[in-house]
Design a protein around this motif. Sequence first.
Motif, PDB file in Angstrom:
ATOM      1  N   ASN A  24       0.821  -1.207   0.000  1.00 29.72           N
ATOM      2  CA  ASN A  24       0.000   0.000   0.000  1.00 29.72           C
ATOM      3  C   ASN A  24       0.857   1.259   0.000  1.00 29.72           C
ATOM      4  O   ASN A  24       0.584   2.206  -0.743  1.00 29.72           O
ATOM      5  N   GLU A  25       1.899   1.277   0.831  1.00 32.87           N
ATOM      6  CA  GLU A  25       2.763   2.465   0.887  1.00 32.87           C
ATOM      7  C   GLU A  25       3.553   2.643  -0.399  1.00 32.87           C
ATOM      8  O   GLU A  25       3.796   3.768  -0.834  1.00 32.87           O
ATOM      9  N   ASN A  28       1.156   4.141  -2.784  1.00 28.92           N
ATOM     10  CA  ASN A  28       0.902   5.522  -2.382  1.00 28.92           C
ATOM     11  C   ASN A  28       2.037   6.433  -2.846  1.00 28.92           C
ATOM     12  O   ASN A  28       1.808   7.499  -3.428  1.00 28.92           O
ATOM     13  N   ASN A 247      -6.340   8.909  -3.979  1.00 29.52           N
ATOM     14  CA  ASN A 247      -5.196   8.144  -3.488  1.00 29.52           C
ATOM     15  C   ASN A 247      -5.093   8.222  -1.965  1.00 29.52           C
ATOM     16  O   ASN A 247      -4.856   7.216  -1.295  1.00 29.52           O
ATOM     17  N   SER A 248      -5.288   9.417  -1.423  1.00 28.07           N
ATOM     18  CA  SER A 248      -5.202   9.608   0.024  1.00 28.07           C
ATOM     19  C   SER A 248      -6.267   8.794   0.748  1.00 28.07           C
ATOM     20  O   SER A 248      -5.978   8.116   1.747  1.00 28.07           O
ATOM     21  N   THR A 251      -5.439   5.050   0.484  1.00 25.76           N
ATOM     22  CA  THR A 251      -4.267   4.718   1.290  1.00 25.76           C
ATOM     23  C   THR A 251      -4.606   4.637   2.775  1.00 25.76           C
ATOM     24  O   THR A 251      -4.197   3.708   3.472  1.00 25.76           O
TER      25      THR A 251
END
Length: 346
Positions: A24-25, A28, A247-248, A251
């Motif tokens: 995930n990171e 992101n 995206n935020s 995430t």
Amino acid sequence: MKQIISLIVGIIIFIGSFAVLWINEGNNAKKIAIANYASKNAIQVDAQKINRENDGQLIATSAETISDAVLGDENINVSDTLIVSRKVEMYQWIENNEGGNTKYEKAWSEDFVDTSYFENKSYKNPAFPIKSEVFSANTAKFGNYTLNNNQILLIESENQITDLPQNPKYTIINGSYFSGKDIENPQIGDVLISYSYVPSKTAISIIGQQKEDNTISALPYKNTEIYIQYDGNLSKDDIIKAYKQDNSTFTIFIRIAGCLLMFLGLKLFISPIIDIFNLIPILGKIADLILSIVLFLISICLSLITIAIAWFAYRPILSVLIILVVFTITIAIKTIIDKNKQNVIS
């Protein structure tokens, strides 16, 4: 046996949570890099006027998407449209296992429920007589650009078709075709068919690479590609803002899910210990509460450390701040444990 299964499942979920957070990171960071690059380098252009000097460049533009295609199936045809979607639901048997009890219920579902896996083989669902499907135009005009089928399928502004033509095989119920005799008392195998469409002249906005053949495609960038598309007439800044917001949101959702998975894995891993404390009911509840709090804080710490390590290559300052937060939480955990030790001793 139950304790062994809990241990194994707990370990799998615990390890899997690290993978979820790490991936995930990475995604992101990749999307933030894409947004930053597009913000600095994309050229705002008029889709009606193609400038050959922009060939190969990243552009941002918006326009109506035009199609004269006639799309549909044996039941319906829609003119001047980009997409026609057919949704089919069938009334089926569904098996539910709750508390060791197997129950069989009837429900509408778009997905086929395979009754061959049921414990009770007397319950059977027939095959779908017609399946859900999406019909789309092969190409469409986008100002003076041409969009391909994949770009058309990214358009989300669908409208429900409620004015269905009469069909001898079906009854029209609330804008859907119904194959049965009584919608209030459906039978296994009855189907509901509904349609939606994306009309021609639907406006969309794109950030992508202008090509010499008057198309817009993904721009290769490092280990990924840059192509962003949204419905509506948006400026370059608005497209990037929407992209960052999506995206935020995604995430943060995955971060929370990853942390909860880690907590669940740890809880399953120590469940045999809780079972021992449960031999004395009151002690079991107290132990469960204390261990749950500690495990939740540990899950937060480990999640933050994973996020910090994943981000270190991209934002070292942010990583240091996250590590400081973890250090603070670790001190809090130690304080809680020390206090409980003192209470037990006293």
